[in-house]
Design an enzyme around this catalytic site. Structure first.
Site, PDB file in Angstrom:
ATOM      1  N   ASP A   1       6.442  -0.383  24.567  1.00 21.08           N
ATOM      2  CA  ASP A   1       5.362   0.608  24.781  1.00 21.08           C
ATOM      3  C   ASP A   1       5.297   1.021  23.114  1.00 21.08           C
ATOM      4  OD1 ASP A   1       8.160   2.266  23.913  1.00 21.08           O
ATOM      5  OD2 ASP A   1       7.048   3.690  24.616  1.00 21.08           O
ATOM      6  N   GLU A   2       4.929  -0.315  22.337  1.00 26.41           N
ATOM      7  CA  GLU A   2       4.512  -0.223  21.063  1.00 26.41           C
ATOM      8  C   GLU A   2       3.740  -0.971  21.116  1.00 26.41           C
ATOM      9  OE1 GLU A   2       8.713   1.561  19.125  1.00 26.41           O
ATOM     10  OE2 GLU A   2       8.082  -1.471  19.611  1.00 26.41           O
TER      11      GLU A   2
END
Length: 216
Positions: A133-134
């Site tokens: 989720d980066e």
């Protein structure tokens, strides 16, 4: 006898023309097959190249392509005395979405956010999915810290908009927040890895302080 000779020559000529026509048709057919095979090979090469440098889920550039572009960006910045910024964006509590709703919903949220980020990225800049989720942003030729700050604030607002996803027959509106860490060249770091690492550290500061975004 002359008529027979004429007929014989005409038949031979017709036979030669027919044979040449078949040869020509075969050559055209073989050429079309070769061209089709070349198009297939070219398409596969494009797909392979795209797959090597893009995230399969979101279609965004991956970390390899991001680092290449950051390397080029640094060379341009050094040559023209530009400033540039790297922003490290992480989705807050994303694990809870996967745990509570399943990975399919989590993937849908990531795709929605990716489209928003891509739609709000300048043509010269780059946004990539760095992993999980980066996300990473490369902002080229930035004027000053205040200009980068405005971009960070805008991205936070965009991400905070509800993510509408479907699960079975129901529709869910999920609210997502994020934390952003920002590093700048030349004041914070001068290499690809150092800029990313500094932005990563700043992101954790932002997450800890719940400030939304932080500079190094």
């Amino acid at each position: 006898r002359k008529n027979r000779l004429f007929v014989g020559k005409s038949e031979r000529a017709a036979g030669i023309i027919l044979a040449l026509t078949k040869i020509l048709e075969n050559e055209i057919w073989e050429r079309e097959i070769l061209q089709e095979q070349l198009h297939i090979i070219e398409d596969k090469e494009k797909e392979a190249k795209h797959a090597a440098f893009h995230d399969p889920l979101t279609g965004l550039p991956n970390r390899a392509l991001f680092k290449d572009r950051l390397e080029i960006g640094l060379e341009l910045a050094k040559r023209h005395c530009w400033a540039l910024a790297v922003m490290y964006l992480d989705i807050d509590a994303f694990k809870a979405i996967n745990d509570n709703y399943g990975h399919d919903i989590g993937d849908s949220v990531l795709c929605i956010i990716s489209e928003r980020l891509k739609a709000n990225t300048r043509s010269d800049d780059t946004v990539c999915r760095y992993g999980g989720d980066e996300f990473l942003f490369l902002l080229l030729e930035v004027k000053n810290k205040q200009a980068v700050e405005k971009i960070a604030q805008s991205l936070l607002k965009i991400i905070q908009q509800p993510c509408v996803v479907k699960k079975s027959d129901s529709v869910m509106r999920l609210l997502v927040n994020s934390s952003i860490g920002i590093s700048m060249y030349p004041q914070d770091a001068e290499t690809v890895d150092d800029l990313i690492n500094c932005a990563d550290q700043a992101m954790y500061q932002s997450k800890k302080s719940k400030s939304g975004y932080s500079f190094v």
